[in-house]
Design a protein around this motif. Structure first.
Motif, PDB file in Angstrom:
ATOM      1  N   ARG A 203       0.844  -1.197   0.000  1.00 20.77           N
ATOM      2  CA  ARG A 203       0.000   0.000   0.000  1.00 20.77           C
ATOM      3  C   ARG A 203       0.873   1.239   0.000  1.00 20.77           C
ATOM      4  NH1 ARG A 203      -4.162  -2.299   4.586  1.00 20.77           N
ATOM      5  NH2 ARG A 203      -5.262  -3.751   3.198  1.00 20.77           N
ATOM      6  N   ALA A 204       0.399   2.269  -0.695  1.00 24.89           N
ATOM      7  CA  ALA A 204       1.138   3.522  -0.774  1.00 24.89           C
ATOM      8  C   ALA A 204       0.165   4.680  -0.728  1.00 24.89           C
ATOM      9  CB  ALA A 204       1.963   3.568  -2.051  1.00 24.89           C
ATOM     10  N   SER A 205       0.694   5.848  -0.436  1.00 31.68           N
ATOM     11  CA  SER A 205      -0.108   7.058  -0.439  1.00 31.68           C
ATOM     12  C   SER A 205      -0.172   7.616  -1.860  1.00 31.68           C
ATOM     13  CB  SER A 205       0.483   8.076   0.537  1.00 31.68           C
ATOM     14  OG  SER A 205      -0.391   9.156   0.729  1.00 31.68           O
ATOM     15  N   ASP A 206      -0.729   8.810  -2.010  1.00 31.15           N
ATOM     16  CA  ASP A 206      -0.811   9.444  -3.328  1.00 31.15           C
ATOM     17  C   ASP A 206       0.576   9.468  -3.950  1.00 31.15           C
ATOM     18  OD1 ASP A 206      -3.699  10.700  -3.355  1.00 31.15           O
ATOM     19  OD2 ASP A 206      -2.858  11.097  -1.367  1.00 31.15           O
ATOM     20  N   PHE A 207       0.681   8.957  -5.174  1.00 30.12           N
ATOM     21  CA  PHE A 207       2.029   8.820  -5.696  1.00 30.12           C
ATOM     22  C   PHE A 207       2.332   9.813  -6.804  1.00 30.12           C
ATOM     23  CE2 PHE A 207       0.428   6.212  -9.173  1.00 30.12           C
ATOM     24  CZ  PHE A 207      -0.523   5.383  -8.599  1.00 30.12           C
ATOM     25  N   PHE A 208       3.642   9.964  -7.034  1.00 28.47           N
ATOM     26  CA  PHE A 208       4.161  10.870  -8.045  1.00 28.47           C
ATOM     27  C   PHE A 208       5.382  10.235  -8.666  1.00 28.47           C
ATOM     28  CE2 PHE A 208       6.710  11.769  -4.346  1.00 28.47           C
ATOM     29  CZ  PHE A 208       7.946  12.186  -4.818  1.00 28.47           C
ATOM     30  N   GLY A 209       5.779  10.759  -9.823  1.00 33.60           N
ATOM     31  CA  GLY A 209       6.966  10.228 -10.472  1.00 33.60           C
ATOM     32  C   GLY A 209       6.746  10.063 -11.961  1.00 33.60           C
ATOM     33  N   PRO A 210       7.673   9.408 -12.648  1.00 32.07           N
ATOM     34  CA  PRO A 210       7.529   9.184 -14.082  1.00 32.07           C
ATOM     35  C   PRO A 210       6.220   8.470 -14.413  1.00 32.07           C
ATOM     36  CG  PRO A 210       9.748   8.644 -13.371  1.00 32.07           C
ATOM     37  CD  PRO A 210       8.964   8.910 -12.128  1.00 32.07           C
ATOM     38  N   ARG A 211       5.562   8.937 -15.448  1.00 31.84           N
ATOM     39  CA  ARG A 211       4.307   8.373 -15.983  1.00 31.84           C
ATOM     40  C   ARG A 211       3.093   8.650 -15.111  1.00 31.84           C
ATOM     41  NH1 ARG A 211       7.971   4.200 -16.194  1.00 31.84           N
ATOM     42  NH2 ARG A 211       8.931   3.817 -18.237  1.00 31.84           N
TER      43      ARG A 211
ATOM     44  N   HIS B  81       2.886  -1.184   4.264  1.00 33.36           N
ATOM     45  CA  HIS B  81       2.960   0.194   3.787  1.00 33.36           C
ATOM     46  C   HIS B  81       4.357   0.419   3.211  1.00 33.36           C
ATOM     47  CE1 HIS B  81      -0.488   1.608   6.646  1.00 33.36           C
ATOM     48  NE2 HIS B  81      -0.909   0.865   5.647  1.00 33.36           N
ATOM     49  N   LEU B  82       4.406   0.795   1.948  1.00 30.15           N
ATOM     50  CA  LEU B  82       5.676   0.897   1.246  1.00 30.15           C
ATOM     51  C   LEU B  82       6.402   2.191   1.603  1.00 30.15           C
ATOM     52  CD1 LEU B  82       4.454  -0.369  -2.238  1.00 30.15           C
ATOM     53  CD2 LEU B  82       5.520  -1.697  -0.396  1.00 30.15           C
ATOM     54  N   PRO B  83       7.723   2.119   1.769  1.00 32.20           N
ATOM     55  CA  PRO B  83       8.492   3.311   2.138  1.00 32.20           C
ATOM     56  C   PRO B  83       8.245   4.481   1.191  1.00 32.20           C
ATOM     57  CG  PRO B  83       9.842   1.372   2.407  1.00 32.20           C
ATOM     58  CD  PRO B  83       8.569   0.919   1.739  1.00 32.20           C
ATOM     59  N   SER B  84       8.202   5.663   1.767  1.00 33.16           N
ATOM     60  CA  SER B  84       7.924   6.895   1.041  1.00 33.16           C
ATOM     61  C   SER B  84       8.922   7.955   1.485  1.00 33.16           C
ATOM     62  CB  SER B  84       6.497   7.370   1.340  1.00 33.16           C
ATOM     63  OG  SER B  84       5.543   6.363   1.013  1.00 33.16           O
ATOM     64  N   PRO B  85       9.146   8.974   0.651  1.00 34.62           N
ATOM     65  CA  PRO B  85      10.018  10.066   1.084  1.00 34.62           C
ATOM     66  C   PRO B  85       9.468  10.756   2.328  1.00 34.62           C
ATOM     67  CG  PRO B  85       9.605  10.162  -1.282  1.00 34.62           C
ATOM     68  CD  PRO B  85       8.664   9.146  -0.722  1.00 34.62           C
ATOM     69  N   GLU B  86      10.274  11.602   2.901  1.00 29.10           N
ATOM     70  CA  GLU B  86       9.883  12.298   4.125  1.00 29.10           C
ATOM     71  C   GLU B  86       8.587  13.080   3.907  1.00 29.10           C
ATOM     72  OE1 GLU B  86      13.354  14.668   2.207  1.00 29.10           O
ATOM     73  OE2 GLU B  86      12.688  12.576   2.385  1.00 29.10           O
ATOM     74  N   THR B  87       7.752  13.127   4.933  1.00 24.18           N
ATOM     75  CA  THR B  87       6.462  13.803   4.851  1.00 24.18           C
ATOM     76  C   THR B  87       6.598  15.280   5.192  1.00 24.18           C
ATOM     77  OG1 THR B  87       5.245  11.788   5.420  1.00 24.18           O
ATOM     78  CG2 THR B  87       4.108  13.877   5.761  1.00 24.18           C
ATOM     79  N   LEU B  88       6.087  16.126   4.305  1.00 26.20           N
ATOM     80  CA  LEU B  88       5.997  17.561   4.532  1.00 26.20           C
ATOM     81  C   LEU B  88       4.540  17.975   4.372  1.00 26.20           C
ATOM     82  CD1 LEU B  88       8.999  18.738   2.288  1.00 26.20           C
ATOM     83  CD2 LEU B  88       9.044  18.268   4.745  1.00 26.20           C
ATOM     84  N   THR B  89       4.258  19.247   4.515  1.00 29.45           N
ATOM     85  CA  THR B  89       2.932  19.710   4.127  1.00 29.45           C
ATOM     86  C   THR B  89       2.861  19.731   2.598  1.00 29.45           C
ATOM     87  OG1 THR B  89       3.497  22.054   4.008  1.00 29.45           O
ATOM     88  CG2 THR B  89       2.810  21.197   6.164  1.00 29.45           C
ATOM     89  N   THR B  90       1.645  19.697   2.078  1.00 29.78           N
ATOM     90  CA  THR B  90       1.495  19.789   0.625  1.00 29.78           C
ATOM     91  C   THR B  90       2.099  21.086   0.103  1.00 29.78           C
ATOM     92  OG1 THR B  90      -0.449  18.357   0.524  1.00 29.78           O
ATOM     93  CG2 THR B  90      -0.208  19.989  -1.233  1.00 29.78           C
TER      94      THR B  90
ATOM     95  N   LEU C 103       1.698   8.543   6.418  1.00 26.06           N
ATOM     96  CA  LEU C 103       1.824   7.097   6.271  1.00 26.06           C
ATOM     97  C   LEU C 103       2.970   6.572   7.134  1.00 26.06           C
ATOM     98  CD1 LEU C 103       0.787   4.612   4.706  1.00 26.06           C
ATOM     99  CD2 LEU C 103       2.540   5.097   2.976  1.00 26.06           C
ATOM    100  N   ASP C 104       2.668   5.594   7.990  1.00 23.41           N
ATOM    101  CA  ASP C 104       3.673   4.929   8.817  1.00 23.41           C
ATOM    102  C   ASP C 104       4.184   3.710   8.051  1.00 23.41           C
ATOM    103  OD1 ASP C 104       4.874   3.061  10.681  1.00 23.41           O
ATOM    104  OD2 ASP C 104       4.046   4.271  12.297  1.00 23.41           O
ATOM    105  N   THR C 105       5.469   3.709   7.708  1.00 30.88           N
ATOM    106  CA  THR C 105       6.053   2.611   6.933  1.00 30.88           C
ATOM    107  C   THR C 105       7.086   1.831   7.748  1.00 30.88           C
ATOM    108  OG1 THR C 105       7.814   4.011   6.012  1.00 30.88           O
ATOM    109  CG2 THR C 105       5.725   3.964   4.829  1.00 30.88           C
ATOM    110  N   SER C 106       7.017   1.959   9.069  1.00 32.75           N
ATOM    111  CA  SER C 106       8.075   1.399   9.921  1.00 32.75           C
ATOM    112  C   SER C 106       8.122  -0.124   9.872  1.00 32.75           C
ATOM    113  CB  SER C 106       7.904   1.880  11.356  1.00 32.75           C
ATOM    114  OG  SER C 106       6.617   1.571  11.859  1.00 32.75           O
ATOM    115  N   ASP C 107       6.982  -0.804   9.688  1.00 38.61           N
ATOM    116  CA  ASP C 107       7.004  -2.274   9.637  1.00 38.61           C
ATOM    117  C   ASP C 107       7.818  -2.752   8.440  1.00 38.61           C
ATOM    118  OD1 ASP C 107       5.532  -2.500  11.910  1.00 38.61           O
ATOM    119  OD2 ASP C 107       3.700  -3.231  10.954  1.00 38.61           O
ATOM    120  N   PHE C 108       7.592  -2.165   7.283  1.00 38.39           N
ATOM    121  CA  PHE C 108       8.350  -2.555   6.091  1.00 38.39           C
ATOM    122  C   PHE C 108       9.832  -2.270   6.296  1.00 38.39           C
ATOM    123  CE2 PHE C 108      10.320  -2.246   2.013  1.00 38.39           C
ATOM    124  CZ  PHE C 108       9.598  -3.055   1.148  1.00 38.39           C
ATOM    125  N   ILE C 109      10.150  -1.089   6.825  1.00 38.81           N
ATOM    126  CA  ILE C 109      11.552  -0.702   6.988  1.00 38.81           C
ATOM    127  C   ILE C 109      12.264  -1.644   7.948  1.00 38.81           C
ATOM    128  CG2 ILE C 109      13.056   1.116   7.902  1.00 38.81           C
ATOM    129  CD1 ILE C 109      10.991   3.135   6.783  1.00 38.81           C
TER     130      ILE C 109
END
Length: 318
Positions: free
Chosen positions: A158-166, A223-232, A283-289
C-alpha cells in the motif's frame, strides 16, 4: 538475489506496473511477461507483452501459466471502480491461483477512512465512509480470505498518493508537476498546510518486487516506504524550486469542486476523498523498513527525477 529465470507476470502497464517491470528488468535473471488490454506497451528489451481481458479467468490462467509471482497493478477508470475493479482482481487472482504463484497486489489507503490525524498504520480498522473506500476494503478482505483459505499466497503493498515518471492522474500528477513545469499554478486538493505523505512510484516498484521475493511478506499488507512527509505546500514549493519558478498554488473550495463535478465524472469522484487532504495524512512505513529496509528515495531527488521526466519524456498530447 536471483530466482533462476522464473517467470514474473505483471498485470498492468500504468505507472505502477511499469515501475515493477523496470525493477524486475534491472535485477536480471527473470523472465517478465506484461499483461494489458491492448497487448502494446513500451517495455524494456526482452519483456513479453500479452493483450487480453483480465476479467476473463480463462485468459488470466493462460497469461499466468508458468509464473512464480503475479503482480496485480491494474487500475480501471476512477469513476468506474465499483463496477470494474472487483472483477479485475477476481480474474488476476484466478490466474495466480491456477499457476500456483504468489500474488502481489497494489493497493492504496482508502479502506482506512478518515483517521483524524492519527498516523496511518497497517493495524488500523477498515472504516471507510466513501464509495471507493468500501470497494477497496472489500477487495482487500477478499485477497486475505484467498490467502487464509490456501487458494493463493498473497502479499499486499500500500502507498499514499504517488508521483513520479508516468504519473499523470494523481493528486501529485499532471495538475501539480505538469502545471508547474508549464509555469502555471499547481492545483491541489484540500488544505495545503496539512502534512501529507506522497509516495515515489519507482519506490513502489521496488517495494512490490521485494514483497514478491520474501516469504515473510506473505499473508499481510505492508505500507511501502515513502520520502519524508511535509505539508502539501512545502512539497509543491520544492517542485517549483526545482522548476526554477516562483511557487503558485491553487486550492479550490469544496463548493467549486462540487459545481465542476457536475460536468466532470473524474473530478466528481475525487470530492469524497478530500478528507485525506483536510487532515494530517501521514503514512507509517516502519514495519516494512524494520523487515526489509528503507528503500525510499529522498524527496528532493525524487522531485528532481519527476520534473526531468515531465520536461524530457512526457509523451506529447497526454
Amino acid at each position: 538475489m536471483t530466482d533462476n529465470g522464473q517467470l514474473h507476470v505483471v498485470f498492468g502497464t500504468g505507472a505502477v506496473g511499469m515501475a515493477v517491470i523496470e525493477e524486475l528488468a534491472q535485477r536480471g535473471s527473470r523472465r517478465v511477461r506484461v499483461v494489458n488490454r491492448s497487448g502494446r506497451a513500451r517495455v524494456p528489451h526482452g519483456v513479453e507483452v500479452v493483450g487480453g481481458d483480465a476479467t476473463d479467468e480463462g485468459f488470466t490462467r493462460e497469461a499466468s501459466e508458468g509464473a512464480s509471482v503475479v503482480y496485480f497493478a491494474l487500475n480501471p477508470p476512477y469513476y468506474k471502480w465499483p463496477e470494474l475493479f472487483p472483477g479485475l482482481q477476481a480474474g488476476v487472482l484466478a490466474g495466480a491461483a491456477a499457476a500456483g504463484a504468489k500474488l502481489i497486489a497494489m493497493e492504496n489507503l482508502y479502506m482506512y477512512g478518515p483517521t483524524h490525524g492519527r498516523p496511518i498504520t497497517e493495524d488500523l480498522p477498515y472504516a471507510a465512509n466513501t464509495r471507493k473506500g468500501r470497494v477497496r476494503a472489500r477487495m482487500s478482505e477478499e485477497l486475505m480470505e484467498a490467502h487464509t483459505s490456501g487458494r493463493v499466497r498473497v502479499a499486499i503493498g500500500r502507498a499514499s498518493d504517488f508521483f513520479g515518471p508516468r504519473v499523470l492522474a494523481s493528486a501529485a500528477g499532471e495538475q501539480v508537476f505538469g502545471r508547474a513545469v508549464q509555469g502555471k499554478s499547481a492545483q491541489v486538493a484540500g488544505d495545503p498546510d496539512q502534512p501529507h505523505t506522497y509516495t515515489y512510484v519507482p519506490d513502489i516498484g521496488k517495494g512490490l518486487v521485494i514483497l514478491g521475493e520474501r516469504e515473510e511478506a506473505l499473508g499481510q499488507a505492508w505500507h511501502l516506504p515513502s520520502p519524508e512527509t511535509l505539508t502539501t505546500r512545502q512539497f509543491v514549493e520544492m517542485i517549483f524550486e526545482e522548476v526554477g519558478k516562483p511557487a503558485r498554488i491553487q486550492a479550490p473550495p469544496k463548493i467549486v469542486l462540487r459545481t465542476l463535478g457536475l460536468f466532470n465524472p473524474i473530478l466528481r469522484e475525487t470530492i469524497e476523498m478530500r478528507y485525506e487532504f483536510d487532515e494530517p495524512f501521514v503514512l507509517d512505513t516502519s514495519d516494512f523498513i524494520r523487515t526489509f529496509g528503507d528503500l525510499a528515495t529522498p524527496l528532493r531527488e525524487a522531485i528532481q527525477r519527476t520534473v526531468r521526466w515531465y520536461r524530457e519524456e512526457r509523451p506529447a498530447g497526454t
